[in-house]
Design an enzyme around this catalytic site. Structure first.
Site, PDB file in Angstrom:
ATOM      1  N   ALA A   9       0.776  -1.055  -0.064  1.00  0.00           N
ATOM      2  CA  ALA A   9      -0.044   0.071  -0.009  1.00  0.00           C
ATOM      3  C   ALA A   9       0.973   1.324  -0.008  1.00  0.00           C
ATOM      4  O   ALA A   9       0.542   2.568   0.596  1.00  0.00           O
ATOM      5  CB  ALA A   9      -1.025   0.117   1.110  1.00  0.00           C
ATOM      6  N   GLY A  11       1.957   2.788  -2.838  1.00  0.00           N
ATOM      7  CA  GLY A  11       2.009   3.488  -3.854  1.00  0.00           C
ATOM      8  C   GLY A  11       1.329   4.880  -4.029  1.00  0.00           C
ATOM      9  O   GLY A  11       0.565   5.219  -2.978  1.00  0.00           O
ATOM     10  N   ARG A  15      -3.322   8.993  -9.880  1.00  0.00           N
ATOM     11  CA  ARG A  15      -4.579   9.096 -10.568  1.00  0.00           C
ATOM     12  C   ARG A  15      -5.953   9.398  -9.835  1.00  0.00           C
ATOM     13  O   ARG A  15      -7.115   9.630 -10.103  1.00  0.00           O
ATOM     14  CB  ARG A  15      -4.924   7.846 -11.544  1.00  0.00           C
ATOM     15  N   GLY A  82       8.776  -0.253  -7.191  1.00  0.00           N
ATOM     16  CA  GLY A  82       8.181  -1.460  -7.669  1.00  0.00           C
ATOM     17  C   GLY A  82       7.555  -2.264  -6.760  1.00  0.00           C
ATOM     18  O   GLY A  82       7.721  -2.263  -5.414  1.00  0.00           O
ATOM     19  N   THR A  83       6.528  -3.341  -7.284  1.00  0.00           N
ATOM     20  CA  THR A  83       5.796  -4.175  -6.234  1.00  0.00           C
ATOM     21  C   THR A  83       7.199  -5.222  -5.703  1.00  0.00           C
ATOM     22  O   THR A  83       6.914  -5.631  -4.383  1.00  0.00           O
ATOM     23  CB  THR A  83       4.775  -4.997  -6.964  1.00  0.00           C
ATOM     24  N   GLU A 156       4.120  -7.271 -17.944  1.00  0.00           N
ATOM     25  CA  GLU A 156       3.364  -6.274 -17.955  1.00  0.00           C
ATOM     26  C   GLU A 156       3.152  -5.525 -19.225  1.00  0.00           C
ATOM     27  O   GLU A 156       3.560  -5.690 -20.165  1.00  0.00           O
ATOM     28  CB  GLU A 156       4.384  -5.286 -17.127  1.00  0.00           C
ATOM     29  N   TYR A 368     -39.076  19.238  19.105  1.00  0.00           N
ATOM     30  CA  TYR A 368     -37.741  18.720  19.406  1.00  0.00           C
ATOM     31  C   TYR A 368     -37.935  18.177  20.914  1.00  0.00           C
ATOM     32  O   TYR A 368     -38.361  18.731  21.544  1.00  0.00           O
ATOM     33  CB  TYR A 368     -36.752  19.987  19.338  1.00  0.00           C
ATOM     34  N   ALA A 382     -48.216  19.505  18.711  1.00  0.00           N
ATOM     35  CA  ALA A 382     -47.265  20.168  17.548  1.00  0.00           C
ATOM     36  C   ALA A 382     -46.570  21.310  18.097  1.00  0.00           C
ATOM     37  O   ALA A 382     -46.861  22.070  19.124  1.00  0.00           O
ATOM     38  CB  ALA A 382     -48.105  20.710  16.398  1.00  0.00           C
ATOM     39  N   TYR A 389     -31.099  22.854  27.087  1.00  0.00           N
ATOM     40  CA  TYR A 389     -29.610  23.459  27.072  1.00  0.00           C
ATOM     41  C   TYR A 389     -29.585  24.821  27.534  1.00  0.00           C
ATOM     42  O   TYR A 389     -30.454  25.776  26.941  1.00  0.00           O
ATOM     43  CB  TYR A 389     -29.020  23.235  25.698  1.00  0.00           C
TER      44      TYR A 389
END
Ligand code: UD1
Ligand code: CA
Length: 460
Positions: A9, A11, A15, A82-83, A156, A368, A382, A389
């Site tokens: 991981a 790399g 892109r 590289g890998t 490759e 609320y 309603a 608070y």
């Protein structure tokens, strides 16, 4: 088997055009790398090596408080050569007797079952590669076989000739090696190729030249081995993963309005005869009971929904427990710590937070209710607000069984409304109301008879 997993991981992920490391981009709500680490951990490896380089501090930070913190052996690859070079960095920490499995941090959907099969195969000769036959081999390493069908090399794309480019069996990148062989071969890699890198894939030609059979297993599932190099691939993988999950869910007995418009980001447990409308998102861990109907545009995050419930359109529920026979929404927002007991009803434009709503209680419109405990059969009119608070501290509102709260009431906490109390509409309640009492806390109405409305003043 003594298994050691090496996850690559390091790399850059150029892109992705991103300020965060590629492997931390989420798929189905969780970083790609976490998917890979979960799959690795399912194999119970002795060691789990994670090779990072580009922005490795961000990756470390991400896992610092995770369950992986004591499991990972962090390997730094400061230059991405590289890998093969990436695996070389981990090699000193690998035991010679191990079976080494190499995974990629940007191939997130690999399944433990597939990996187990590959490891079993690798035990035969000491080396096995997971390959895929695909009609879209572009960008991937091609498997080169001789006329006896033996694997002799991986080429490759950038190094391939036209004939090789036509090959439709590709390297998924996932390989398993006996550690001693791997270590020897790593020492024999070079950078004589189009990208000037140490390719891990060159171990195949080396193995063949040394008379070691390169075994392989195949997967038929493209998604499982799909690498993510840019965000379009990430989106497409996400879509096809989600489609797979919703199709599975439909087959398991859930009615789904449109399998293309359902997202499951985490674990989902479902009962029987559930019906899901379009654009529902499940995040984290959710458990849905029997005979539950969920309307369109609903978000459920870490919720438990009981039997025979209806969640109507455009509702958002997070860390909520809903018992049986409840109704929620449309347009309800239930925040963490909300518990709806059996038969409770939450209507439109209602927000709750840390609220227990008792059996059969109703909050039907525009309210609320936070830091509150409601008993059974309570009716909240309603526009009722719990004023929990004071700008610094939070206080609790307690509403006992059978209370009726008239519309547009402010309940200034801490406050308790006694059993069967009634609150007149428009009240601001600042002190406790005893059981059975009526509380009215608003200015008295005054009627002025013969009132003359002002008339328009004429100007020239
Ligand atoms: C690689 C394989 C290719 C295979 C494809 C499958 C090689 C040479 N090629 O190509 O045959 O078909 O994967 O997806 O192995 N990484 C490092 N350090 C590095 C370079 C890469 O950690 O120095 C990591 C990357 O972060 C990534 C993984 O290795 O997770 C693969 O690297 P990437 O550059 O994407 O390889 P591909 O060109 O896709
Ligand atoms: Ca790649």
């Amino acid at each position: 088997m003594h298994i050691e997993v090496v996850v690559l991981a390091a790399g850059k992920g150029t892109r992705m055009h991103s300020d965060i490391p590629k492997v931390l981009h989420p798929l189905a709500g969780k970083p790609m790398l976490t998917h890979v680490l979960d799959a690795a951990r399912a194999l119970s490896p002795q060691k789990l090596h994670l090779v990072t380089g580009f922005q490795s501090d961000l990756v470390k930070q991400h896992y610092a408080n995770s369950s992986f913190v004591n499991t990972l052996n962090w390997v730094e690859q400061s230059q991405q050569l590289g890998t093969g070079h990436a695996v070389m960095q981990a090699a000193p920490a690998i035991d010679d007797g191990a079976m080494v499995l190499v995974l990629y941090g940007d191939v997130p959907l690999i399944k433990p079952k597939t990996l187990s099969a590959l490891l079993t195969k690798a035990a035969q000769s000491g080396f096995a590669v997971l390959t895929l036959v695909t009609d879209k081999p572009a960008g991937l390493g091609r498997m080169i076989r001789n006329k006896n069908q033996q694997i002799i090399a991986i080429v490759e794309e950038k190094d391939a000739n036209r004939e090789q480019l036509a090959i439709n069996e590709v390297n998924t990148g996932i390989m398993a090696f006996k550690a001693d062989l791997l270590k020897t071969w790593l020492g024999q890699l070079n950078t004589n190729n189009a990208q000037g890198e140490y390719y891990l894939t060159d171990t195949v030609a080396i193995a063949y030249s040394q008379g070691i059979e390169v075994c392989n297993t195949q997967t038929l599932d493209n998604n499982e081995v799909q690498g993510v190099n840019d965000r379009l691939q990430l989106t497409e993988l996400e879509r096809s993963y989600q489609l797979g999950r919703s199709r599975e869910l439909a087959k398991s007995g859930v009615t789904i309005a449109d399998t293309a418009r359902l997202d499951i980001r985490g674990d989902l447990q479902t009962g029987r005869d559930i019906s899901l409308d379009i654009n529902i998102i499940f995040e984290g861990t959710n458990k849905i009971g029997n005979r539950v109907t969920i309307g369109p545009n609903v978000v459920l995050i870490n919720c438990e929904i009981g039997d025979d419930c209806e969640i109507h359109a455009n509702s958002h529920l997070e860390n909520v427990v809903v018992q049986n026979k409840c109704t929620v929404g449309p347009f309800a927002r239930l925040r963490p710590g909300t518990l709806l007991k059996t038969g409770a009803k939450i209507g439109n434009f209602v927000e709750t937070k840390k609220a227990i709503v008792g059996t059969g209680s109703k909050i039907n419109h525009l309210s609320y209710v936070g830091d509150a405990e409601l008993g059974a059969q309570v009716n909240i009119g309603a526009g009722t607000i719990t004023c929990n608070y004071d700008g610094v501290n939070k206080f609790k509102t307690t509403i006992k069984d059978g209370v009726f709260v008239g519309s547009n009431t402010a309940l200034v906490a801490p406050v308790t409304l006694g059993v069967n109390a009634t609150i007149g509409a428009g009240s601001v309640i600042t002190t406790d109301v005893p059981d059975q009492d009526l509380a009215v806390a608003r200015s008295k109405q005054k009627n002025i008879s013969g009132w003359k409305r002002p008339v328009k003043i004429k100007t020239e």
